[in-house]
Structures are given as C-alpha cells and as structure tokens.
Design an enzyme around this catalytic site. Structure first.
Site, PDB file in Angstrom:
ATOM      1  N   SER A  66     -20.068  54.341  -2.511  1.00  0.00           N
ATOM      2  CA  SER A  66     -18.903  54.727  -1.718  1.00  0.00           C
ATOM      3  C   SER A  66     -18.566  53.718  -0.622  1.00  0.00           C
ATOM      4  CB  SER A  66     -19.134  56.103  -1.085  1.00  0.00           C
ATOM      5  OG  SER A  66     -20.332  56.110  -0.325  1.00  0.00           O
ATOM      6  N   GLY A 103     -21.339  58.149  -4.540  1.00  0.00           N
ATOM      7  CA  GLY A 103     -22.512  58.852  -5.028  1.00  0.00           C
ATOM      8  C   GLY A 103     -23.395  58.044  -5.949  1.00  0.00           C
ATOM      9  N   ASN A 131     -27.914  55.342  -1.489  1.00  0.00           N
ATOM     10  CA  ASN A 131     -28.033  56.739  -1.923  1.00  0.00           C
ATOM     11  C   ASN A 131     -29.448  57.058  -2.412  1.00  0.00           C
ATOM     12  OD1 ASN A 131     -25.389  57.675  -1.382  1.00  0.00           O
ATOM     13  ND2 ASN A 131     -24.637  56.610  -3.189  1.00  0.00           N
ATOM     14  N   ASP A 214     -18.721  61.624   9.336  1.00  0.00           N
ATOM     15  CA  ASP A 214     -20.016  61.827   8.671  1.00  0.00           C
ATOM     16  C   ASP A 214     -21.087  60.876   9.179  1.00  0.00           C
ATOM     17  OD1 ASP A 214     -19.461  59.364   7.454  1.00  0.00           O
ATOM     18  OD2 ASP A 214     -18.924  60.246   5.527  1.00  0.00           O
ATOM     19  N   HIS A 217     -19.983  56.477   6.610  1.00  0.00           N
ATOM     20  CA  HIS A 217     -18.967  55.608   6.004  1.00  0.00           C
ATOM     21  C   HIS A 217     -18.085  54.962   7.070  1.00  0.00           C
ATOM     22  CE1 HIS A 217     -20.016  58.498   2.770  1.00  0.00           C
ATOM     23  NE2 HIS A 217     -19.980  57.390   2.041  1.00  0.00           N
TER      24      HIS A 217
END
Length: 238
Positions: A66, A103, A131, A214, A217
C-alpha cells in the site's frame, strides 16, 4: 454492489383502466423515458505519444504494498507517480508502472510477480516486507521470499537493475524481532548484490503531520519526502 438479476412488474390490462389511471400511466411512462440514462459515448484523451512509442520506453517497475500503491491518496501523488512526473519533466526515455497492492506480503508478492515480468524492466524497485513485520510473520520466511523475488527477476532479466527498499517497523513484536527485521534488508541486499535504499520512510515515519490518521501511510506531503529519498538512488541508473 449487488444488482438484482430480474425485476417483476405487474401491469393491469389497459381496458380495465379508467381515464384518470390511463393518463397517470402515460405520464409515468413519459417520465421514465426522459429520466432513463442515455448511452454514454466513449471518450478518450489523446496522448502526445502513441502506444507503440510508449512501449519503446524503458520500464521502471515499482513492486510493493500500500505504500507503493499510494493508499489514501491519488495514485499520481504517491512516490511512483512523482517519479513518473520527474522523468517526464526531464524527457527521459523511461515510463513508470506502479504495481503496488494494499495488504501485500512477501509471500503474496512472490506469487503474483510473474504477472509483471512479461516485459523486461530496466529498473525493478522492490518494496515489500512491512506487512510481514506488522503481522509477526517469521523473518526467515520473509527473507527467503525477498531473495526469491530478486532471484526470479535476475534469472529472467539479468540486465535489470534491482533496488531494494529498506523498511523498519514499530516495536510491537518486541525489540529482538524489530531489530532483526531492520537488519534483514541490508543482509538481503548484500547477499543478492542489489542496491539498497536504507529506509524508505526516512523523515516520514512517526511524524503525525506527514501520515494519515492510521499513522502508517504517508500523506501527499509525506510521499513528497519519500520521493526525495528514493530519487538519488534512481537517478544513478537513469
């Protein structure tokens, strides 16, 4: 979005309608005819170069998660898009493909890599592993997958320049795991003899003003800094 496969309408025979109902029925039909969406004509924006000319340009392939995809912002504002804009401004014979997928882990990246190796990339930027770290995946597995992706690109295209983007993670999984994760990227780069960007999110990670709510990002401003981090590494090979 779910679209019903069939609709059932019940329409009474015209002879059973009185004049008032008939007028209402005709008005309804007229309204539906006017409000029905018209078939849109396909439009295209002419490019200053043809598709054939574009394909003749050397390919820069960003392969990641991402972060590469530009989660939460427009794709052109993510760092691969900023690289493309810079290249266009310099009239360099390169084009950029953003193969980021939100993801993505190193395992799933390895499984889909073949899809993007139908064409030889002049430069391949590998940005994966974050991730894995956030999920506490075995770092032996992560390292093996990173090396496998690098080897797959090299075996198919020996002349491709491979750049590995280093990553760091918060200490959620413990200090030992976090430290090993950070060391993994220099180790892979050394063992596979590829160029290393020490830390992709240098100057961005941990800064609330440069990240989305979040905290993971980057914002558009954050991606501008990421671009400035990676551009010197890319520029050496252009």
């Amino acid at each position: 979005m779910h679209i019903p496969t069939s609709y059932t309408f019940s329409i009474y025979p015209m002879k059973s309608m009185n004049l008032k109902n008939l007028l209402l029925f005709l008005l309804l039909i007229g309204f539906l005819s006017c409000s029905a969406p018209k078939e849109e004509k396909s439009t295209s924006i002419e490019s200053p170069i043809t598709q054939e000319e574009a394909e003749q340009k050397k390919l820069i392939l960003f392969f990641g998660n991402s972060l590469t995809a530009g989660y939460g912002i427009e794709e052109e504002d993510a760092f691969p898009g900023l690289v493309a804009t810079k290249i266009d401004s310099l009239n360099l014979e390169y084009r950029v493909v953003n193969a980021g997928l939100s993801g993505e882990t190193t395992a799933s990246g390895l499984s889909r890599l073949d899809w993007f190796l139908e064409e030889e990339p002049a430069i391949f930027i590998l940005e994966l592993g974050a991730n894995d770290g956030l999920r506490g995946i075995s770092l032996d597995e992560t390292k093996k997958n990173l090396k496998a992706m690098i080897q797959k690109v090299r075996e198919r295209f020996p002349d491709t320049v491979i750049i590995l983007a280093g990553m760091q993670i918060p200490p959620n999984m413990g200090q030992a795991y976090t430290a090993t994760f950070e060391k993994m990227y220099p180790e892979v780069a050394k063992e596979e003899k590829v160029h290393l960007i020490p830390f992709l999110l240098e100057g961005v990670a941990g800064d609330a003003e440069l990240n989305l709510p979040d905290g993971i990002h980057p914002t558009e401003a954050g991606h501008q800094i990421v671009f400035k981090t990676i551009w010197p590494h890319l520029e050496n090979y252009l």
